[in-house]
Structures are given as structure tokens and as C-alpha cells.
Design a protein around this motif. Structure first.
Motif, PDB file in Angstrom:
ATOM      1  N   GLY A 113       3.108  -6.429   0.371  1.00  0.00           N
ATOM      2  CA  GLY A 113       4.242  -6.224   1.258  1.00  0.00           C
ATOM      3  C   GLY A 113       4.043  -7.063   2.503  1.00  0.00           C
ATOM      4  N   ASP A 114       4.764  -6.733   3.563  1.00  0.00           N
ATOM      5  CA  ASP A 114       4.660  -7.534   4.780  1.00  0.00           C
ATOM      6  C   ASP A 114       3.784  -6.849   5.822  1.00  0.00           C
ATOM      7  OD1 ASP A 114       6.332  -5.527   5.701  1.00  0.00           O
ATOM      8  OD2 ASP A 114       8.016  -6.840   6.166  1.00  0.00           O
ATOM      9  N   SER A 115       4.152  -6.927   7.090  1.00  0.00           N
ATOM     10  CA  SER A 115       3.301  -6.410   8.171  1.00  0.00           C
ATOM     11  C   SER A 115       3.058  -4.916   8.068  1.00  0.00           C
ATOM     12  CB  SER A 115       3.933  -6.738   9.527  1.00  0.00           C
ATOM     13  OG  SER A 115       5.276  -6.274   9.593  1.00  0.00           O
ATOM     14  N   PHE A 116       4.016  -4.168   7.496  1.00  0.00           N
ATOM     15  CA  PHE A 116       3.819  -2.728   7.323  1.00  0.00           C
ATOM     16  C   PHE A 116       2.668  -2.456   6.361  1.00  0.00           C
ATOM     17  CE2 PHE A 116       8.077  -2.930   8.987  1.00  0.00           C
ATOM     18  CZ  PHE A 116       8.252  -1.756   9.698  1.00  0.00           C
ATOM     19  N   VAL A 117       2.564  -3.251   5.311  1.00  0.00           N
ATOM     20  CA  VAL A 117       1.483  -3.083   4.336  1.00  0.00           C
ATOM     21  C   VAL A 117       0.174  -3.648   4.884  1.00  0.00           C
ATOM     22  CG1 VAL A 117       0.701  -3.673   2.002  1.00  0.00           C
ATOM     23  CG2 VAL A 117       3.098  -3.099   2.409  1.00  0.00           C
ATOM     24  N   GLU A 118       0.253  -4.796   5.558  1.00  0.00           N
ATOM     25  CA  GLU A 118      -0.955  -5.324   6.200  1.00  0.00           C
ATOM     26  C   GLU A 118      -1.508  -4.299   7.187  1.00  0.00           C
ATOM     27  OE1 GLU A 118      -2.302  -8.735   9.397  1.00  0.00           O
ATOM     28  OE2 GLU A 118      -0.582  -9.182   8.129  1.00  0.00           O
ATOM     29  N   GLY A 119      -0.600  -3.553   7.826  1.00  0.00           N
ATOM     30  CA  GLY A 119      -1.025  -2.531   8.766  1.00  0.00           C
ATOM     31  C   GLY A 119      -1.401  -3.102  10.113  1.00  0.00           C
ATOM     32  N   ILE A 120      -0.533  -3.980  10.653  1.00  0.00           N
ATOM     33  CA  ILE A 120      -0.861  -4.622  11.923  1.00  0.00           C
ATOM     34  C   ILE A 120      -0.985  -3.573  13.020  1.00  0.00           C
ATOM     35  CG2 ILE A 120       0.227  -6.796  11.266  1.00  0.00           C
ATOM     36  CD1 ILE A 120       2.558  -6.048  13.103  1.00  0.00           C
ATOM     37  N   GLY A 121      -1.965  -3.781  13.887  1.00  0.00           N
ATOM     38  CA  GLY A 121      -2.193  -2.864  14.994  1.00  0.00           C
ATOM     39  C   GLY A 121      -3.182  -1.756  14.711  1.00  0.00           C
ATOM     40  N   PHE A 122      -3.684  -1.660  13.466  1.00  0.00           N
ATOM     41  CA  PHE A 122      -4.589  -0.569  13.105  1.00  0.00           C
ATOM     42  C   PHE A 122      -5.749  -1.071  12.262  1.00  0.00           C
ATOM     43  CE2 PHE A 122      -0.620   1.604  13.997  1.00  0.00           C
ATOM     44  CZ  PHE A 122      -1.047   2.691  14.750  1.00  0.00           C
ATOM     45  N   ASN A 123      -6.877  -0.420  12.412  1.00  0.00           N
ATOM     46  CA  ASN A 123      -7.999  -0.667  11.513  1.00  0.00           C
ATOM     47  C   ASN A 123      -7.569  -0.335  10.087  1.00  0.00           C
ATOM     48  OD1 ASN A 123      -9.462  -1.191  13.820  1.00  0.00           O
ATOM     49  ND2 ASN A 123     -10.610   0.730  13.751  1.00  0.00           N
ATOM     50  N   TYR A 124      -8.176  -1.002   9.132  1.00  0.00           N
ATOM     51  CA  TYR A 124      -7.806  -0.814   7.727  1.00  0.00           C
ATOM     52  C   TYR A 124      -7.841   0.655   7.317  1.00  0.00           C
ATOM     53  CZ  TYR A 124      -8.109  -0.868   2.643  1.00  0.00           C
ATOM     54  OH  TYR A 124      -7.896  -0.616   1.308  1.00  0.00           O
ATOM     55  N   GLU A 125      -8.881   1.360   7.707  1.00  0.00           N
ATOM     56  CA  GLU A 125      -9.041   2.742   7.251  1.00  0.00           C
ATOM     57  C   GLU A 125      -7.973   3.678   7.818  1.00  0.00           C
ATOM     58  OE1 GLU A 125     -12.271   1.925  10.413  1.00  0.00           O
ATOM     59  OE2 GLU A 125     -11.311   0.891   8.722  1.00  0.00           O
ATOM     60  N   ASP A 126      -7.246   3.246   8.864  1.00  0.00           N
ATOM     61  CA  ASP A 126      -6.178   4.062   9.451  1.00  0.00           C
ATOM     62  C   ASP A 126      -4.794   3.648   8.969  1.00  0.00           C
ATOM     63  OD1 ASP A 126      -7.850   5.692  11.145  1.00  0.00           O
ATOM     64  OD2 ASP A 126      -8.181   3.905  12.350  1.00  0.00           O
ATOM     65  N   THR A 127      -4.708   2.616   8.141  1.00  0.00           N
ATOM     66  CA  THR A 127      -3.428   2.215   7.562  1.00  0.00           C
ATOM     67  C   THR A 127      -3.150   3.048   6.317  1.00  0.00           C
ATOM     68  OG1 THR A 127      -4.365   0.513   6.102  1.00  0.00           O
ATOM     69  CG2 THR A 127      -3.815  -0.141   8.378  1.00  0.00           C
ATOM     70  N   PHE A 128      -1.909   3.058   5.872  1.00  0.00           N
ATOM     71  CA  PHE A 128      -1.593   3.873   4.696  1.00  0.00           C
ATOM     72  C   PHE A 128      -2.320   3.359   3.455  1.00  0.00           C
ATOM     73  CE2 PHE A 128       1.660   0.658   3.806  1.00  0.00           C
ATOM     74  CZ  PHE A 128       1.754   0.656   2.426  1.00  0.00           C
ATOM     75  N   VAL A 129      -2.516   2.042   3.353  1.00  0.00           N
ATOM     76  CA  VAL A 129      -3.259   1.514   2.205  1.00  0.00           C
ATOM     77  C   VAL A 129      -4.712   1.970   2.266  1.00  0.00           C
ATOM     78  CG1 VAL A 129      -3.986  -0.555   0.975  1.00  0.00           C
ATOM     79  CG2 VAL A 129      -1.731  -0.481   2.035  1.00  0.00           C
ATOM     80  N   GLY A 130      -5.299   1.930   3.453  1.00  0.00           N
ATOM     81  CA  GLY A 130      -6.675   2.394   3.606  1.00  0.00           C
ATOM     82  C   GLY A 130      -6.822   3.872   3.318  1.00  0.00           C
ATOM     83  N   LEU A 131      -5.848   4.667   3.765  1.00  0.00           N
ATOM     84  CA  LEU A 131      -5.882   6.113   3.513  1.00  0.00           C
ATOM     85  C   LEU A 131      -5.749   6.401   2.013  1.00  0.00           C
ATOM     86  CD1 LEU A 131      -3.538   7.198   6.444  1.00  0.00           C
ATOM     87  CD2 LEU A 131      -5.986   7.684   6.281  1.00  0.00           C
ATOM     88  N   ILE A 132      -4.856   5.684   1.358  1.00  0.00           N
ATOM     89  CA  ILE A 132      -4.693   5.844  -0.097  1.00  0.00           C
ATOM     90  C   ILE A 132      -5.964   5.402  -0.807  1.00  0.00           C
ATOM     91  CG2 ILE A 132      -3.462   4.962  -2.126  1.00  0.00           C
ATOM     92  CD1 ILE A 132      -0.958   4.761  -0.284  1.00  0.00           C
TER      93      ILE A 132
END
Length: 373
Positions: A113-132
Motif C-alpha cells: 500500500g502507500d504511506s498508511f501501510v508504510e506507517g509513516i511517523g511510527f516505529n514499525y512495531e507500532d504500525t498496523f502491519v507491525g501489530l499484525i
């Protein structure tokens, strides 16, 4: 002899004089700052971000742009939150730098996906992909994040084709999160060159992404020629929290028929063709596909529940027997303007169209519940 108007109104005279001095000093200070630094005062934070972005955002001759491999970038404090970006050997955002084998005995789900999937502004583990990823790892499932800012279906397809057929990366499933802005990207920003690679059109995005309040010219004048007034107005905007993440033309193609006619219809058709290419590619390699859509604050504040974005992609998925996740009802569940604004404040960053930690958690929870079923 009578008093002149200045003598008759001393307070007004003094006030006008003080304001004139303030505006003049503000104007001079802003222009001196721009002359010395070669960019206006308002852009100082953006310039630092751009310098850091150049460290890990790189050009791709195949699919336009990507993340550099095995990079670590410390963005410093974001409020009380420290934002650190790591990329792995594939050029995917990850919890740390390191080597990722092309072939794994684990079941793999690749998100794109785009910036929402990249998770800009957050560490990987705090993004939805990292949480999943953290949750699915308990079941022996590995998660990969191929998302990058400003991606759209043409890049989803071309990048995944490159990963599968040129790099040799093996994975079992793809979750494609189609963003509201993808439709403009497809209509305006990207095209396939004679070699079948993604190139940029060079068309300015300003005609679509400026605010719709009719004051863009005045705001630009203040931004470029002021420090004091700009700072005051900027802080007032931040207090409201909704300024800057609603009335975005890039989002309003689902709401405004004129914008839809300008590029929305064309963008959907082009995106559909590229998603068909992606589906055929994945079918060829025996890889499953799931498609998800989600709203921007503009869709929430306008209660765009039965959005064109939802109906179009649901129909596309239904005709191809592809699982479809509709996040719109999870965000558009209020009836009054106050309830809808509260939802935006709860799940989105202030002065931004991207999710905050609550938003990432909601996206992860819904996906995990869908995945379990």
C-alpha cells in the motif's frame, strides 16, 4: 484650533502604529530567514524531514521509488514519541535492519500500500502491519511490509512482479490496501513506459491537493512572508485538530462530482486494470489476494459510508471471488458532526490525514478478526 483625528483617537493611532511595526518586522524577518536559509520559515521542519527521507527513500528504475535497503533513520522526537525507521535487506520497513531470506518454511503474508501501510511517523512495531506481524508470529506466520509512501495499484503490480520473478522472493498471500489517493496517482502521476516499467508523469499535484476553503492564495502569501502571523495561525489550526485533514481535494473525488469527473472515473478504471494484472500474476504463482479500503477524514466528516471507493472495489472483488475488507463502517459510526469529529480526533493525527496509534490498532484488530474467520 481643533485636534486632528490622530489626537482625537490616540489609542487607535498607537495600536495602528504598533501593528504596522509588528507586520513590518515580521515581513522583514521572514524574508531575511528565507534569504539566509534558502527556504521559508514554515518549511524548516519539512526540510529536515526531506533530508532524512533522502537517506532511505530511493528511486527505482522498475517501479518508480522504493526504500533503501538496511537503513536506520532516527527522526527524533515527534511530540513525546520517538520515530525510528529501519529497513531490511529487501528494502521493507521492519523492526530492525537485517537479512530476510528469499525463501522461508513459514507461511508468509505480504502487505502492500502507500504511506498508511508504510506507517509513516511510527516505529514499525507500532504500525498496523507491525501489530499484525507480532500477533501472527505466534501462529508461525511471517509478515512482510512492501508498502511505501505514494504507491498505487500500478506499483503494487509491478513491484510484486519484480519481487516474484526477478528477485525470487517467496510468499503465500498478499494484502493490498487501496488508498483514497491511489485513484489520483493512477490518473495523474504514474504511467508504464515502453519497457513496461513505472514512470512519473511530472504533472503537478497542486490542482488536486490544495484545500478547498478559497483562501489558498492568502495562506501561501502568509506562509512565505511571515514568521509571527504564520506561527500564530498554525497553532490555532492545531488546536482545532481538524484543520489540515479535512477539505482535501485529493480525498473528495468520492464526494464531489466535479472532482470525480476530473480524474476519479479515469483513476478507478486504470487502477482496476492494474489490479487485474496483479490478480493474474498472483494466480499464476498460486498466491492468495485480499483487498482492503479505508476512509480519509473527509469521508468520515461527510458520512460517505456507501462510498464510491467501497462500492467499486467491493464489486471488483465480488466478481473475482477475492476477500474484501471494508473499514469504512468502523470509522463512520457517528451521526452528528460532533461524533464524527470525535472519531477523527480519536483515530487520526492532528493536522494530518494519517492514523495515530489508535487508528493503527483499530486497523490491526479488524484485520486480525477477519483473518481468524
Amino acid at each position: 484650533m481643533g485636534k486632528n483625528k490622530f489626537e482625537r483617537h490616540p489609542l487607535i493611532t498607537i495600536s495602528i502604529f504598533i501593528l504596522t511595526v509588528i507586520f513590518t518586522l515580521d515581513f522583514l524577518s521572514a524574508n531575511i530567514y528565507s534569504l539566509i536559509n534558502r527556504y521559508p520559515f514554515y518549511a524548516r521542519g519539512q526540510k529536515k524531514k526531506e533530508e532524512m527521507d533522502r537517506v532511505y527513500h530511493v528511486r527505482s528504475a522498475i517501479y518508480h521509488h522504493d526504500l533503501a535497503r538496511n537503513k536506520a533513520v532516527d527522526y527524533g522526537a515527534r511530540g513525546n514519541y520517538r520515530h525510528i525507521v529501519y529497513t531490511n535487506s529487501l528494502g521493507f520497513k521492519d523492526k530492525a535492519c537485517g537479512d530476510v531470506p528469499l525463501i522461508s518454511d513459514k507461511y508468509r503474508v505480504l502487505f502492500i500500500g502507500d504511506s498508511f501501510v508504510e506507517g509513516i511517523g511510527f516505529n514499525y512495531e507500532d504500525t498496523f502491519v507491525g501489530l499484525i506481524g507480532a500477533e501472527l508470529a505466534k501462529k508461525g506466520i511471517e509478515v512482510l511490509n512492501a508498502g511505501v509512501i505514494s504507491y498505487s495499484p500500478v506499483i503494487y503490480w509491478r513491484k510484486i512482479k519484480y519481487l516474484l520473478e526477478d528477485t525470487g522472493l517467496k510468499f503465500d498471500e498478499v494484502a493490498a490496501f487501496i488508498d483514497i489517493s491511489d485513484i489520483e496517482n493512477e490518473a495523474v502521476d504514474y504511467y508504464l513506459d515502453t519497457n513496461g516499467n513505472v514512470a512519473g508523469s511530472g504533472v503537478s499535484r497542486k490542482i488536486y491537493c490544495e484545500g478547498t476553503d478559497g483562501l489558498s492564495g492568502l495562506k501561501t502569501l502568509i506562509k512565505n512572508n511571515s514568521i509571527f502571523i504564520y506561527s500564530m495561525l498554525y497553532n490555532l489550526d492545531k488546536i482545532s485538530k481538524l484543520r489540515g485533514n479535512i477539505n482535501i481535494k485529493r480525498a473528495r473525488w468520492t464526494i464531489d462530482r466535479n472532482i470525480y469527473n476530473a480524474y476519479g472515473e479515469k483513476g478507478l478504471e486504470t487502477a482496476s486494470l492494474h489490479m487485474d494484472n496483479l490478480r493474474e500474476l498472483l494466480d499464476k504463482h498460486g498466491i492468495k489476494l485480499t483487498v482492503a479500503v479505508y476512509p480519509w477524514p473527509d469521508q468520515i466528516i461527510n458520512r460517505d459510508l456507501d462510498s464510491i471507493q467501497v462500492l467499486y472495489w467491493k464489486d471488483w472483488c465480488d466478481k473475482r471471488a477475492i476477500p474484501f475488507i471494508n473499514y469504512f463502517p468502523y470509522f463512520i459510526n457517528g451521526r452528528t458532526k460532533k461524533e464524527l469529529k470525535d472519531t477523527i480526533n480519536k483515530y487520526y493525527n492532528a493536522y494530518d490525514i494519517h492514523w495515530n496509534q489508535n487508528g493503527h490498532r483499530l486497523i490491526a484488530d479488524v484485520f486480525l478478526d477477519f483473518y481468524r474467520k
